[in-house]
Design an enzyme around this catalytic site. Structure first.
Site, PDB file in Angstrom:
ATOM      1  N   ASN A  42      -5.187  -3.082  -1.394  1.00  0.00           N
ATOM      2  CA  ASN A  42      -4.666  -3.502  -0.026  1.00  0.00           C
ATOM      3  C   ASN A  42      -3.411  -2.636   0.123  1.00  0.00           C
ATOM      4  O   ASN A  42      -3.791  -1.214   0.619  1.00  0.00           O
ATOM      5  CB  ASN A  42      -5.164  -5.213   0.485  1.00  0.00           C
ATOM      6  CG  ASN A  42      -4.362  -6.186  -0.109  1.00  0.00           C
ATOM      7  OD1 ASN A  42      -3.797  -6.504  -1.848  1.00  0.00           O
ATOM      8  ND2 ASN A  42      -2.844  -6.896   0.687  1.00  0.00           N
ATOM      9  N   ASP A  43      -3.205  -3.982   1.260  1.00  0.00           N
ATOM     10  CA  ASP A  43      -1.365  -2.949   2.184  1.00  0.00           C
ATOM     11  C   ASP A  43      -1.131  -1.359   1.478  1.00  0.00           C
ATOM     12  O   ASP A  43      -0.174  -1.951   0.249  1.00  0.00           O
ATOM     13  CB  ASP A  43      -0.423  -3.511   2.218  1.00  0.00           C
ATOM     14  CG  ASP A  43      -0.751  -4.879   2.958  1.00  0.00           C
ATOM     15  OD1 ASP A  43      -2.360  -5.111   2.432  1.00  0.00           O
ATOM     16  OD2 ASP A  43       0.347  -5.830   3.426  1.00  0.00           O
ATOM     17  N   GLN A  59      -0.666  -2.415  -2.543  1.00  0.00           N
ATOM     18  CA  GLN A  59      -0.563  -3.798  -3.238  1.00  0.00           C
ATOM     19  C   GLN A  59      -2.134  -3.329  -3.996  1.00  0.00           C
ATOM     20  O   GLN A  59      -3.246  -2.469  -3.823  1.00  0.00           O
ATOM     21  CB  GLN A  59      -0.829  -4.611  -2.303  1.00  0.00           C
ATOM     22  CG  GLN A  59      -0.163  -5.094  -0.911  1.00  0.00           C
ATOM     23  CD  GLN A  59       0.903  -6.514  -1.909  1.00  0.00           C
ATOM     24  OE1 GLN A  59       0.541  -6.885  -1.875  1.00  0.00           O
ATOM     25  NE2 GLN A  59       1.849  -5.245  -1.821  1.00  0.00           N
ATOM     26  N   TYR A 102       4.762  -8.642  -3.051  1.00  0.00           N
ATOM     27  CA  TYR A 102       3.870  -8.521  -2.028  1.00  0.00           C
ATOM     28  C   TYR A 102       4.678  -7.609  -0.967  1.00  0.00           C
ATOM     29  O   TYR A 102       5.266  -6.358  -1.894  1.00  0.00           O
ATOM     30  CB  TYR A 102       4.185  -9.673  -0.534  1.00  0.00           C
ATOM     31  CG  TYR A 102       2.806 -11.088  -1.553  1.00  0.00           C
ATOM     32  CD1 TYR A 102       2.382 -10.733  -2.306  1.00  0.00           C
ATOM     33  CD2 TYR A 102       2.844 -11.658  -0.476  1.00  0.00           C
ATOM     34  CE1 TYR A 102       1.569 -11.830  -2.872  1.00  0.00           C
ATOM     35  CE2 TYR A 102       2.194 -12.927  -0.291  1.00  0.00           C
ATOM     36  CZ  TYR A 102       0.780 -12.693  -2.026  1.00  0.00           C
ATOM     37  OH  TYR A 102      -0.069 -13.879  -2.012  1.00  0.00           O
ATOM     38  N   SER A 103       3.557  -6.783   0.357  1.00  0.00           N
ATOM     39  CA  SER A 103       4.340  -5.910   0.926  1.00  0.00           C
ATOM     40  C   SER A 103       6.036  -5.815   0.895  1.00  0.00           C
ATOM     41  O   SER A 103       6.652  -6.776   1.061  1.00  0.00           O
ATOM     42  CB  SER A 103       3.428  -5.318   2.001  1.00  0.00           C
ATOM     43  OG  SER A 103       2.005  -4.835   1.524  1.00  0.00           O
ATOM     44  N   ARG A 170       7.601 -13.031   5.260  1.00  0.00           N
ATOM     45  CA  ARG A 170       7.105 -11.735   4.541  1.00  0.00           C
ATOM     46  C   ARG A 170       7.352  -9.941   5.000  1.00  0.00           C
ATOM     47  O   ARG A 170       7.478  -9.995   6.348  1.00  0.00           O
ATOM     48  CB  ARG A 170       6.292 -11.987   4.085  1.00  0.00           C
ATOM     49  CG  ARG A 170       4.792 -12.282   4.371  1.00  0.00           C
ATOM     50  CD  ARG A 170       3.744 -12.671   3.247  1.00  0.00           C
ATOM     51  NE  ARG A 170       2.648 -12.276   3.782  1.00  0.00           N
ATOM     52  CZ  ARG A 170       1.823 -14.236   4.522  1.00  0.00           C
ATOM     53  NH1 ARG A 170       2.462 -14.923   3.943  1.00  0.00           N
ATOM     54  NH2 ARG A 170       1.217 -13.482   5.201  1.00  0.00           N
ATOM     55  N   GLU A 225       2.254 -10.328  10.368  1.00  0.00           N
ATOM     56  CA  GLU A 225       2.517  -9.863   8.893  1.00  0.00           C
ATOM     57  C   GLU A 225       2.600  -8.230   9.060  1.00  0.00           C
ATOM     58  O   GLU A 225       2.564  -7.554  10.292  1.00  0.00           O
ATOM     59  CB  GLU A 225       1.119  -9.454   8.092  1.00  0.00           C
ATOM     60  CG  GLU A 225       0.590 -10.954   7.795  1.00  0.00           C
ATOM     61  CD  GLU A 225      -0.056 -11.433   6.685  1.00  0.00           C
ATOM     62  OE1 GLU A 225      -0.161 -12.216   6.074  1.00  0.00           O
ATOM     63  OE2 GLU A 225      -1.753 -10.487   6.882  1.00  0.00           O
TER      64      GLU A 225
HETATM   65  C1  FRU Z   1      -1.613  -7.957   4.357  1.00  0.00           C
HETATM   66  C2  FRU Z   1      -0.371  -8.951   3.359  1.00  0.00           C
HETATM   67  C3  FRU Z   1       1.339  -9.334   3.314  1.00  0.00           C
HETATM   68  C4  FRU Z   1       1.335 -10.024   2.212  1.00  0.00           C
HETATM   69  C5  FRU Z   1       0.560  -8.804   0.948  1.00  0.00           C
HETATM   70  C6  FRU Z   1       0.250  -9.454   0.123  1.00  0.00           C
HETATM   71  O1  FRU Z   1      -2.509  -8.084   3.879  1.00  0.00           O
HETATM   72  O2  FRU Z   1      -1.128 -10.466   3.209  1.00  0.00           O
HETATM   73  O3  FRU Z   1       1.773  -9.865   4.627  1.00  0.00           O
HETATM   74  O4  FRU Z   1       2.486  -9.297   1.762  1.00  0.00           O
HETATM   75  O5  FRU Z   1      -0.620  -8.740   1.992  1.00  0.00           O
HETATM   76  O6  FRU Z   1      -1.061  -8.613  -0.134  1.00  0.00           O
END
Ligand code: FRU
Length: 481
Positions: A42-43, A59, A102-103, A170, A225
């Site tokens: 992901n991110d 991620q 996390y990010s 976060r 986010e």
């Molecule tokens: C956005 C998110 C962030 C978080 C991460 C966790 O997609 O939810 O807010 O840090 O993904 O994987």
């Protein structure tokens, strides 16, 4: 010793082998986009150019294509086109980040890369609203080379966040302005409004809470986010990914959406004053949680997570069965020109162009352009004149169309349950398409709007077909990496 936590490492290799064999020969693996080697992505995180080398962290759940315990995957590049898969950079192995690293973001200071990320901890209890069940700690980490972590410590512990917020705080983004460092964090307030908090620091280790940088109203959803911020000569830009926006006729149509305000910062009060409406960065099916960075030549570059996507329950990503899921968008260069944010694919990708075709055509009813390589191609259409409408058919059953007012991106069966995305564009003159094996990115009017989507065609012989009534100049290339 790798940065991967030992217990995880033991089970990881066997699973990775299995996933790799599922992935081998998958024709939907992308060719010039970044994706997980195995499992889930992901991110984008920690994007930076350091001593010439571009680093993209992200991620990453290497052993499960449907997500799970997130790590930071890592890819490097000398030219932003060819990337090299690196060892996992960061994994959840501390008490303060044990349920996911996390990010977060990166910045260089005195020859060292400083990273800030969120350590996610899920205790027993409610993970969303109280202060008991979830911890989201802000961690500062350093590296001299971008590959090895030299230090890691919590700089804002979950119990030290200001009053009035849920457990969701976060995704630190850190930047420097005139000798002071600032950190912005996305947050969900107890009244279920999204907010961006701002902290300041002189040394990157001691952080002082300054207040709310950007405050969402009821229309803006319940959680912000992945905040991002940068200055341009014309305007300041704040980017974030609000959750809970209501879909309108043409906009905010995905599960969650990401966008920006243009405006300026009141540096005395450390608050962002929007001077535009909130605009989506991407109007397609697959885009979320983008991150920007400035490279050594001064360009502002953005990567987005080309995932999340459509809200329809029938949509499922068919690559899951093949051991992987999701990808990054192509990196885009962002500029603000005459009050308008522009997004253009990085120039470097022009080096992939092969077999140029240039032609001018008058479409009346139907016209077919041979497409030797329907898997990966680029198409630039300049609309010289439009009658009633024009539609462009590609990737077996995806249709782009324009009727003088509405641009539409519509999928058929190869969109796997996705339907249509629309944008109101008054004077559309340029449609720029970049297609990889299982993705399409469309830039309208030289970057005023972008639509990104994943698509899963069978890759049989295919043409690009035009229907309607229009005069066009066409440029087309195969893209080969
Ligand atoms: C956005 C998110 C962030 C978080 C991460 C966790 O997609 O939810 O807010 O840090 O993904 O994987």
């Amino acid at each position: 010793m790798s940065n991967l936590n030992e217990a995880y490492w033991e089970t990881f290799e066997a699973k990775r082998k299995k996933l790799k064999s599922e992935i081998a020969n998958d024709p939907w693996r992308l060719t010039f986009h970044q994706m997980p080697e195995t499992g889930w992505l992901n991110d984008p995180n920690g994007a930076i150019q350091f001593n010439g080398t571009y680093h993209l962290y992200h991620q990453y759940v290497p052993d499960n294509p449907e997500g799970g315990l997130v790590h930071w995957g890592h890819k490097t590049s000398a030219d932003m086109v060819n990337f090299h898969e690196e060892e996992i950079f960061l994994s959840p192995e501390e008490t303060y980040d044990r349920d996911g690293v996390y990010s977060g973001s990166a910045l260089e200071n005195n020859g060292i890369i400083h990273y800030f990320y969120t350590g996610n901890v899920k205790n027993d209890g409610d993970h969303d609203y109280t202060f008991s069940g979830r911890e989201q700690n802000t961690i500062h980490m350093t590296s001299k080379d971008g590959f090895t972590i030299d230090s890691k410590r919590v700089v804002i512990a979950h119990e030290d966040y200001p009053e009035g917020f849920t457990d969701h705080i976060r995704d630190p983004k850190v930047f420097e302005k005139e000798g002071t460092f600032y950190m912005i964090l996305g947050a969900r307030a107890l009244n279920h409004r999204g907010k961006i908090l701002i902290y300041s620091s002189k040394d990157l280790d001691h952080w002082h809470y300054e207040g709310v940088f950007l405050e969402g109203d009821k229309e803006m959803g319940y959680m912000f986010e992945c905040p991002d911020f940068f200055e341009t000569e014309e305007r300041d830009v704040v980017i974030f990914s609000p959750q809970g926006l209501k879909a309108t006729k043409h906009a905010y149509s995905n599960v969650h959406n990401a966008g920006y305000y243009l405006g300026h910062v009141d540096w005395d009060n450390l608050s962002f004053i929007p001077e535009s409406s909130f605009k989506e960065l991407d109007r397609g099916f697959d885009f979320y949680a983008p991150q920007t960075f400035e490279d050594e030549s001064g360009r502002r570059i953005l990567w987005g997570w080309m995932g999340l996507g459509d809200i329809s329950p029938e949509y499922s990503n068919p690559t899951v069965a093949r051991g992987w899921q999701h990808a990054m968008t192509l990196p885009r260069e962002l500029t603000v020109e005459n009050g308008q944010l522009k997004q253009r694919p990085l120039k470097e990708y022009e080096s992939l162009r092969k077999n140029e075709v240039k032609t001018a055509v008058k479409v009346s009813e139907s016209y077919e352009l041979e497409n030797q390589n329907p898997r990966t191609f680029e198409l630039i259409l300049t609309l010289e004149q439009l009658g009633e409408s024009l539609s462009v058919h590609m990737k077996e059953d995806t249709v782009l169309s324009y009727d003088g007012q509405i641009f539409s991106l519509a999928h058929g069966p190869s969109g796997f349950g996705r339907s249509e995305r629309t944008v109101e564009v008054e004077d559309l003159t340029r449609i720029h398409v970049i297609a990889d094996t299982s993705s399409i990115e469309i830039f309208l009017n030289d970057g005023d709007y972008v639509l990104s989507t994943r698509v899963y065609p069978k890759h049989e012989k295919d043409t690009i077909r035009f229907e309607g009534d229009a005069e066009l100049s066409i440029e087309k290339w195969d893209l080969e990496i």
